[in-house]
Write a protein that holds these residues in place. Sequence first.
Motif, short mmCIF file in Angstrom:
data_model
loop_
_atom_site.label_atom_id
_atom_site.label_comp_id
_atom_site.label_asym_id
_atom_site.label_seq_id
_atom_site.Cartn_x
_atom_site.Cartn_y
_atom_site.Cartn_z
N ALA A 1 -30.56 -44.10 36.67
CA ALA A 1 -29.65 -43.57 37.83
C ALA A 1 -28.53 -42.84 37.13
N ASN A 2 -27.86 -42.93 35.82
CA ASN A 2 -27.03 -42.23 35.17
C ASN A 2 -27.45 -41.43 34.31
N SER A 3 -28.79 -40.85 34.22
CA SER A 3 -29.58 -40.23 33.33
C SER A 3 -29.32 -38.84 33.55
N SER A 4 -29.09 -37.90 32.71
CA SER A 4 -29.09 -36.37 32.81
C SER A 4 -30.47 -35.64 33.05
N LEU A 5 -30.70 -34.73 33.30
CA LEU A 5 -32.06 -34.14 33.58
C LEU A 5 -32.85 -33.83 32.20
N ASP A 6 -31.78 -33.79 31.16
CA ASP A 6 -32.44 -33.81 29.87
C ASP A 6 -33.01 -35.26 29.39
N ASP A 7 -32.40 -36.21 29.82
CA ASP A 7 -32.67 -37.66 29.61
C ASP A 7 -33.79 -37.85 30.29
N LEU A 8 -34.04 -37.61 31.61
CA LEU A 8 -35.11 -37.74 32.45
C LEU A 8 -36.43 -37.04 31.98
N LEU A 9 -36.29 -35.86 31.47
CA LEU A 9 -37.52 -35.22 30.70
C LEU A 9 -37.80 -35.69 29.42
N THR A 10 -36.81 -36.38 28.73
CA THR A 10 -37.29 -36.99 27.44
C THR A 10 -37.86 -38.54 27.82
N LEU A 11 -37.37 -39.21 29.03
CA LEU A 11 -37.71 -40.55 29.24
C LEU A 11 -39.22 -40.29 29.81
N GLY A 12 -39.70 -39.18 30.43
CA GLY A 12 -40.86 -39.18 31.00
C GLY A 12 -41.88 -38.62 29.95
N GLY A 13 -41.61 -37.85 29.12
CA GLY A 13 -42.36 -37.76 27.76
C GLY A 13 -42.75 -38.89 26.98
#
Length: 613
Positions: free
Chosen positions: A348-360
């Motif tokens: 919930a506190n992740s940035s868009l960059d973190d979300l992209l990294t998390l998805g990868g």
Amino acid sequence: MDVFSCLLRSLLVLLLTGFASYLSAQTKTLDCPTAPVEQASVNLQCLHISNQIELRGHWQLDFKAEQGNFHFQGLAPVPLRWMQLVGNESRLFRGKGVYRLSLSGGQNLPPLSLALPRIWAGREISILHTDGRVTTLLRAGDLDDRNNIHRAPVSEQLLSLPPLEEGAQLQISLGSYETRFAGLWQAPVIGINTELQRQFVARKSGAIAVSTTLLLFVGVILALRRIQIREQGMLALAFTATCLATRQINNSGVIYDLFPTLTSSTDAYISWLSFLFGVLAGFYYLFLRFQPRIPIWVASLPMGAALLHIGLVVTADLNTVQQFGNILRPLIALMAFVSFGYMIRHLANSSLDDLLTLGGFCLIVVALGFDIAYFHFSQSDLLVPMTSLAWIVFIGSQTYLFSRRYFDTLQQNALLNQELSELNQHLEQRILARTQELDAKNRELEILSRTDTLTGLANRWVVQEFVQQEFSRLKRQPSTLSAALLDVDFFKKVNDCHGHQAGDEVLKAVGKLLSESVREMDLVARWGGEEFCVIFPTINEQEAFQIMERIRTKLSTSPIKTSNGSVVEVTCSTGVASTDQPIPLERLMEEADRALYDAKKQGRNQTKLAQAL
């Protein structure tokens, strides 16, 4: 939401591709009506239906262990590891084994080839003809040499088969003394030469494409770092991509084209070290990227295990390395899932960059699990491992993030440079204005230092400078120089009777009269108080006397009107001195002052001439 939808589509494509590859590998011989290998015999007529046959089934095996009295003769399944012969996989079977497979129905077929898996052992591949002839297709290493793994080339070769008569036999002799994968642990493939050649080229082309993509990402990351983009973990990510590219090149067989004499041990070391260093760098990057979300123990456990395994690769035999690998792979998968769990806790506190990294990273975890499961069931790798494809997506996304930050930095730098340019321009304008102001002040100061503030005439310093220049001229060109001193008579009475303002106006009027009555080349200065000085270059004493006399006469006959309405009648006394030698200014002015004193002494309102010097 767009990012998540793209990641979900990528994950779906990845899974479908993986299952399609798996099913293709499992069903590539299903076109034949019966099992291709039965009772150590294969009917090659099946190749009329299918272009290739994976030689899975029961072969005739003659195996003798190096130690002990174990000797096996009979039918054995392929693929098979020798330690499975007695159902005890904890025991390492070393020794020599000979596999035979009878070939039938090989007449009237296009040219055939045999595709061998990577075998870390000494080996000899032959065709035993019915007339007693033996055609040796490959001999790599000595079958009886316990160190043949360090000498035998491991080239994954495609061997062309000679014409096969009915009843010819394929014989594969192996001498393996170090690896846990002793035996035909992957089934060879026999097929139409052109089809197998096409598959070999496709496999190597795919590996080159994957490796080239990874190395391109490495180049971009290193270029961004070189231009001062200092993101955490950039070198770790680049090193991970390099290890993946190296492993892909090695496992696909491309490396054999570059180094045909590559030995089995070197091949194993390259494969293991590229994998282990990739694990080490990959977990280190994730730890740097998501700290403190990922606890240090979660990253340290697989990294420590990878370091220990690297030490085993360098110091221990291949069997020990493979045994530890059976523990390391599940540990890596487990820690990957644990790391993923820690990362999604703060989703919930992740940035868009973190979300992209998390998805990868999610793609990597799923692909890693798929590849491990595939290897466990098939004992072989996919043509292009799903983990490699997932890492391409992950590294590509991270490279995109690095590049975007770089361009954002460029944009910010451009804005800062524009602001700096405007500030510099404004500062330059202010400096220019201040410089002009200082220049004006300096000129004003210079004028004040050389000018009498009341009358606007030159002062004593200018007289001294002017006379020095004239004396210098006298040395070069004989001539005369005259000086006159003028003193307003009874000036104190003017101040007393008419006031100091009227007195100042009288002095200004006298100065103006002097300036208007001499030549442009002459110098008029206020000498002090009510005294004025006139310097006449190139004029002798008589000419100077006449000029001063005219001025005295004009002044005495021209009353001065002041601003307060007073009319002041003023007279003056003057003294004139002249010389044709460069004498000190003090002496010249002393003679003119003496003549002025004589004029005052004899009644004022007259001009006196000093003696010639």
